[in-house]
Scaffold this motif. Structure first.
Motif, mmCIF file in Angstrom:
data_model
loop_
_atom_site.group_PDB
_atom_site.id
_atom_site.type_symbol
_atom_site.label_atom_id
_atom_site.label_comp_id
_atom_site.label_asym_id
_atom_site.label_seq_id
_atom_site.Cartn_x
_atom_site.Cartn_y
_atom_site.Cartn_z
ATOM 1 N N ASN A 7 30.275 48.046 31.564
ATOM 2 C CA ASN A 7 30.701 47.384 32.799
ATOM 3 C C ASN A 7 32.088 47.876 33.241
ATOM 4 N N PRO A 8 32.219 49.174 33.559
ATOM 5 C CA PRO A 8 33.556 49.712 33.866
ATOM 6 C C PRO A 8 34.215 49.051 35.077
ATOM 7 N N GLU A 9 33.453 48.717 36.115
ATOM 8 C CA GLU A 9 34.036 48.094 37.310
ATOM 9 C C GLU A 9 34.610 46.715 36.975
ATOM 10 N N ASP A 40 36.778 36.210 45.087
ATOM 11 C CA ASP A 40 36.629 36.955 46.347
ATOM 12 C C ASP A 40 36.689 38.460 46.144
ATOM 13 N N ASP A 41 37.660 38.919 45.356
ATOM 14 C CA ASP A 41 37.859 40.360 45.191
ATOM 15 C C ASP A 41 37.228 40.910 43.925
ATOM 16 N N GLY A 42 36.532 40.049 43.186
ATOM 17 C CA GLY A 42 35.977 40.488 41.904
ATOM 18 C C GLY A 42 34.533 40.939 42.003
ATOM 19 N N PRO A 43 34.127 41.755 41.055
ATOM 20 C CA PRO A 43 32.732 42.193 41.009
ATOM 21 C C PRO A 43 31.857 41.068 40.453
ATOM 22 N N ASP A 44 30.566 41.252 40.508
ATOM 23 C CA ASP A 44 29.639 40.306 39.887
ATOM 24 C C ASP A 44 29.752 40.432 38.379
ATOM 25 N N GLY A 50 29.822 33.772 37.727
ATOM 26 C CA GLY A 50 31.070 34.240 38.327
ATOM 27 C C GLY A 50 31.937 34.901 37.285
ATOM 28 N N VAL A 51 32.862 35.747 37.719
ATOM 29 C CA VAL A 51 33.739 36.459 36.794
ATOM 30 C C VAL A 51 34.949 35.591 36.408
ATOM 31 N N GLY A 52 35.188 34.510 37.162
ATOM 32 C CA GLY A 52 36.260 33.581 36.842
ATOM 33 C C GLY A 52 35.716 32.374 36.106
ATOM 34 N N PHE A 53 36.536 31.806 35.198
ATOM 35 C CA PHE A 53 36.094 30.637 34.434
ATOM 36 C C PHE A 53 37.260 29.673 34.241
ATOM 37 N N ILE A 54 36.994 28.380 34.510
ATOM 38 C CA ILE A 54 37.989 27.323 34.343
ATOM 39 C C ILE A 54 37.488 26.362 33.275
#
Length: 188
Positions: A7-9, A40-44, A50-54
């Protein structure tokens, strides 16, 4: 599966982030272990919504029962980037860090010995928690709850009861507030 070569991107994006940076996105899923955010600016992400986690503690300064009390799927959020979780290849985020801390604002305007009114929000073996301001709870230690010994905590206070307290200690670093209960003056 989540490695740099597969997953280089994704890895390039995550490595470009800086601690404290504010990222925007949309709540993609609410799970029992945390909230996924499609940035918003992240890849899948290859496996997660999602690439973000809380994590739950990073959702809010205030106490809540369920993540859905704080956010909903589809909601736009701005979060602070905490770290790159290389194990899960995700951006660990904090929603609460991007908001003012109600405890610090409370501590700025409150003095030791100050009398406050609040509501009992919870009982624990060592005392009772009291909400004294929006997003601010303090603890009355068991020994300070009643004028005389009681068989059980419930004999001296009930959840939902209004009480008058005095500020005993404010610990800004640990976000802790110690309170003493003021007993009502008997009317004659």
């Amino acid at each position: 599966m989540f490695g740099r070569t597969e997953n280089p991107e994704l890895w390039t994006f995550l490595e470009s982030l800086h601690h404290g940076e504010i990222l925007s996105g949309t709540v993609a899923a609410i799970e029992r272990f945390g909230v996924f955010v499609a940035l918003d600016d992240g890849p899948d992400h290859p496996a997660f919504p999602g690439v973000g986690f809380i994590t739950y503690p990073e959702l809010s300064w205030r106490r809540f029962e369920a993540a859905s009390d704080v956010v909903r799927v589809g909601q736009r959020v701005s979060c602070e980037f905490l770290q790159f979780d290389t194990w899960n290849a995700e951006a660990r985020l904090s929603l609460r860090a991007a908001q003012p801390d109600p405890f610090q604002a409370f501590a700025d305007r409150t003095e030791m010995g100050q009398v406050l009114h609040g509501q009992i929000t919870g009982l624990v073996p060592f005392g009772a928690f009291v909400r004294v301001a929006d997003g601010v709870e303090g603890l009355i230690h068991l020994k300070d709850l009643a004028q005389r010994p009681v068989a059980s905590l419930e004999d001296s206070v009930q959840v939902g009861e209004e009480v008058t307290v005095a500020v005993v200690e404010i610990d800004r670093a640990r976000r802790r507030l110690a309170l003493g209960r003021l007993q009502p003056t008997p009317r004659t």
